[in-house]
Design a protein around this motif. Structure first.
Motif, short mmCIF file in Angstrom:
data_model
loop_
_atom_site.label_atom_id
_atom_site.label_comp_id
_atom_site.label_asym_id
_atom_site.label_seq_id
_atom_site.Cartn_x
_atom_site.Cartn_y
_atom_site.Cartn_z
N ARG A 40 36.26 -19.85 21.41
CA ARG A 40 37.64 -19.34 21.42
C ARG A 40 37.94 -18.61 20.13
O ARG A 40 38.81 -17.75 20.08
N GLU A 41 37.29 -19.04 19.07
CA GLU A 41 37.52 -18.48 17.74
C GLU A 41 36.16 -18.22 17.11
O GLU A 41 35.19 -18.88 17.44
N ALA A 42 36.13 -17.25 16.17
CA ALA A 42 34.90 -17.01 15.44
C ALA A 42 34.67 -18.16 14.47
O ALA A 42 35.60 -18.79 14.01
N ILE A 140 28.48 -15.65 -0.06
CA ILE A 140 29.60 -15.60 0.89
C ILE A 140 29.09 -15.91 2.30
O ILE A 140 27.90 -15.75 2.59
N GLY A 141 29.98 -16.43 3.13
CA GLY A 141 29.68 -16.67 4.54
C GLY A 141 30.44 -15.64 5.34
O GLY A 141 31.65 -15.49 5.16
N LEU A 142 29.75 -14.93 6.22
CA LEU A 142 30.40 -13.82 6.94
C LEU A 142 31.20 -14.31 8.14
O LEU A 142 30.78 -15.25 8.83
N LEU A 143 32.31 -13.64 8.40
CA LEU A 143 33.10 -13.87 9.61
C LEU A 143 32.16 -13.94 10.82
O LEU A 143 31.36 -13.02 11.03
N GLY A 144 32.23 -15.04 11.57
CA GLY A 144 31.46 -15.14 12.82
C GLY A 144 29.97 -15.28 12.65
O GLY A 144 29.22 -15.12 13.61
N GLU A 145 29.49 -15.61 11.44
CA GLU A 145 28.03 -15.68 11.29
C GLU A 145 27.42 -16.86 12.06
O GLU A 145 26.27 -16.82 12.47
N ASP A 146 28.19 -17.92 12.26
CA ASP A 146 27.70 -19.06 13.04
C ASP A 146 27.87 -18.76 14.52
O ASP A 146 26.96 -18.95 15.33
N LEU A 147 29.06 -18.24 14.86
CA LEU A 147 29.42 -18.01 16.26
C LEU A 147 30.46 -16.90 16.29
O LEU A 147 31.50 -17.01 15.66
N GLY A 148 30.18 -15.81 17.02
CA GLY A 148 31.17 -14.75 17.16
C GLY A 148 32.22 -15.15 18.17
O GLY A 148 31.95 -15.93 19.08
N LYS A 149 33.45 -14.64 18.02
CA LYS A 149 34.50 -14.93 19.00
C LYS A 149 34.04 -14.44 20.38
O LYS A 149 33.58 -13.32 20.52
N GLU A 151 31.49 -15.42 21.97
CA GLU A 151 30.04 -15.62 22.14
C GLU A 151 29.80 -16.97 22.84
O GLU A 151 30.62 -17.89 22.70
N LEU A 152 28.66 -17.09 23.55
CA LEU A 152 28.32 -18.35 24.20
C LEU A 152 28.07 -19.41 23.13
O LEU A 152 27.17 -19.28 22.31
N ALA A 153 28.88 -20.46 23.14
CA ALA A 153 28.71 -21.54 22.16
C ALA A 153 27.68 -22.53 22.68
O ALA A 153 26.72 -22.87 21.99
N LEU A 154 27.88 -23.00 23.91
CA LEU A 154 26.95 -23.95 24.52
C LEU A 154 26.85 -23.64 26.01
O LEU A 154 27.85 -23.34 26.66
N ALA A 155 25.64 -23.74 26.52
CA ALA A 155 25.42 -23.40 27.94
C ALA A 155 25.67 -24.62 28.83
O ALA A 155 25.45 -25.77 28.42
N LYS A 156 26.13 -24.34 30.02
CA LYS A 156 26.25 -25.34 31.09
C LYS A 156 24.97 -26.16 31.17
O LYS A 156 23.87 -25.61 31.06
N GLY A 157 25.12 -27.46 31.35
CA GLY A 157 23.92 -28.30 31.47
C GLY A 157 23.47 -28.91 30.16
O GLY A 157 22.57 -29.74 30.15
N GLY A 166 30.39 -30.98 16.96
CA GLY A 166 30.79 -30.24 15.76
C GLY A 166 30.98 -28.76 16.05
O GLY A 166 31.98 -28.15 15.63
N LEU A 167 30.06 -28.18 16.80
CA LEU A 167 30.15 -26.75 17.10
C LEU A 167 31.37 -26.44 17.98
O LEU A 167 32.09 -25.47 17.76
N LEU A 168 31.61 -27.32 18.97
CA LEU A 168 32.77 -27.12 19.84
C LEU A 168 34.06 -27.25 19.03
O LEU A 168 35.01 -26.47 19.20
N ALA A 169 34.10 -28.21 18.14
CA ALA A 169 35.28 -28.40 17.29
C ALA A 169 35.50 -27.17 16.41
O ALA A 169 36.62 -26.66 16.30
N ALA A 170 34.41 -26.68 15.82
CA ALA A 170 34.51 -25.52 14.93
C ALA A 170 35.05 -24.31 15.67
O ALA A 170 35.77 -23.48 15.10
N ALA A 171 34.73 -24.21 16.95
CA ALA A 171 35.17 -23.05 17.74
C ALA A 171 36.54 -23.28 18.38
O ALA A 171 36.99 -22.47 19.19
N GLY A 172 37.20 -24.40 18.06
CA GLY A 172 38.56 -24.63 18.52
C GLY A 172 38.69 -25.22 19.91
O GLY A 172 39.74 -25.13 20.54
#
Ligand code: AMP
Ligand code: MG
Length: 411
Positions: A40-42, A140-149, A151-157, A166-172
């Motif tokens: 949902r968020e970068a 520096i850490g770049l905007l969206g370097e871990d996950l772009g807004k 972008e697929l965070a985690l796949a079904k399954g 943690g990753l889901l939390a970070a992405a809001g």
């Protein structure tokens, strides 16, 4: 009698994924994602400092020509505009010859393209002396370097573990779509079986399978409940089977062999379970039964404790994985090298209980010395099953074999 691969294919064909439900993120541990989740968020949501120091324009930190060799390290002096703690956004813009004192996690001010670590500087009133040159992008850490807004965070399954949370939390993501947990019911059978806390009469043994199978089901992600012991009489079994209507999966232990008191197959038939297979060319666990009652999957596992647990791993666990829509079905497989030779009677695919022997670099595996199916210690001893193909009679030490990780973790 059918082969293991055939039997497994029949189980997988019968197990369809369950509908999704949404749970709070905090309750998602051990669940399986029912849909792709896009960010949902970068992450991070802005370009930020990853070190305490000074936000600068990298080109300003180049050593001036005047700093002749042999005169110590070059020093550049920059004007400090302000202090920027984490959580605050600067309204200033870093121009030529300027710097902002910045803390780890604070958004990089406009104009700056790098951070000089505080260790490489010397504060001097409203200016700072910089002793080391930086390149654009340093510290520096770049905007969206871990996950772009988007972008697929985690796949079904995906199985959700702490890092996924943690990753889901970070992405809001506050709520998560997961597969409903399969409702699984365990029934032990046998006139001789007594629960661990009860008085054990002569000739009777403790119920090892009820608790162990329930635990395996929980570990595999099921909503498991235990219905107690059915005695070796049709009425006793029927009474328990009548209470399994809402279950997605029913697991019974014992009573599936060819003995006079092995009533499970008949009892299941009378309560509307259609057989899919009975007896598979495997060891341990040959008498295993699988049937269906509508969408419900029914497994009759042999009573010997090791046979029960191994057949759970081989057939019930893959079914649960499919119901959960998991990408991978069944105990994770790997390869290892035999630490000692094994001799077996050919004819059935065998699943020897073994353990990994360390230290690496090559994964080595050794079978437990006693492979009889009543000996449950073989499964406490180690966490792997060594797969011996049906045709083999002897496998030499040093030979590569397939292994299954019985506790569901391959790393
Ligand atoms: P069965 O498959 O019912 O013929 O049982 C095979 C063997 O496993 C017998 O020695 C049983 O006593 C034993 N057994 C059956 N059920 C259990 C159980 N729940 N816990 C421990 N052993 C069992
Ligand atoms: Mg029995």
């Amino acid at each position: 009698m059918i082969e293991y691969a055939e039997a497994l294919a029949m189980v997988l064909a019968a197990a369809k994924s369950l509908p999704a439900e949404t749970v709070p993120l905090a309750a998602a541990l051990g669940r399986t994602l029912a849909r792709d989740v896009k960010a949902r968020e970068a992450v991070p949501p802005f370009t930020k400092a990853t070190m305490d120091g000074y936000a600068v324009r990298a080109e300003d930190t180049r050593a001036p020509a005047a700093a002749a060799p042999g005169q110590g390290r070059a020093v550049v002096e920059l004007a400090v505009l302000e202090d920027l703690p984490a959580g605050r956004v600067s309204r200033r813009s870093v121009g030529a010859g300027q710097a902002v004192r910045i803390m780890t996690g604070a958004p990089l001010p406009r104009g700056a393209d790098a951070v000089v670590m505080v260790e490489d500087t010397e504060a001097a009133g409203r200016t700072v002396r910089v002793r080391r040159q930086v390149k654009p992008g340093d510290n520096i850490g770049l905007l969206g370097e871990d996950l772009g807004k988007g972008e697929l965070a985690l796949a079904k399954g995906t199985l959700i573990g702490p890092a996924e949370i943690g990753l889901l939390a970070a992405a809001g993501q506050a709520r998560v779509p997961v597969a409903r947990r399969p409702r699984l019911t365990v029934i032990a059978t046998g006139d001789e079986i007594v629960e661990p806390g009860e008085r054990r009469g002569r000739g009777r043994i403790r119920n090892a399978n009820g608790p162990a199978l329930t635990a395996m089901a929980l570990q595999a992600g099921a909503d498991a409940s235990y219905l107690g012991i059915a005695r070796d009489r049709d009425a006793s079994l029927a009474a328990r089977l009548a209470r399994t209507k809402g279950a997605d999966v029913v697991v019974l232990s014992g009573g599936v062999s060819v003995g006079d008191y092995d009533l499970v197959k008949g009892g299941l038939g009378s309560s509307g379970v259609r057989p899919v297979f009975w007896q598979v060319r495997i060891k341990p666990g040959k008498p295993v039964f699988f049937g269906r009652r509508g969408r419900q999957l029914v497994f009759g596992l042999p009573g010997n404790p090791t046979s029960s647990l191994v057949t759970f791993l081989l057939f019930v666990r893959p079914a649960l994985d499919r119901l959960l829509g998991r990408t991978a079905a069944g105990a994770p497989a790997g390869r290892a090298v035999l630490d000692e030779a094994v001799a077996v009677k050919p004819g059935r695919t065998q699943f020897l209980r073994g353990r990994l022997v360390g230290p690496g670099p090559v994964l080595k595996v050794a079978p437990y010395p006693d492979q009889r199916s009543g000996v449950l210690r073989s499964m406490v001893h180690g966490r792997v099953l060594i797969v011996v193909p049906a045709g083999a009679s002897r496998l030499e030490a040093g030979r590569e074999v397939e292994i299954l990780f019985a506790d569901g973790r391959s790393s």
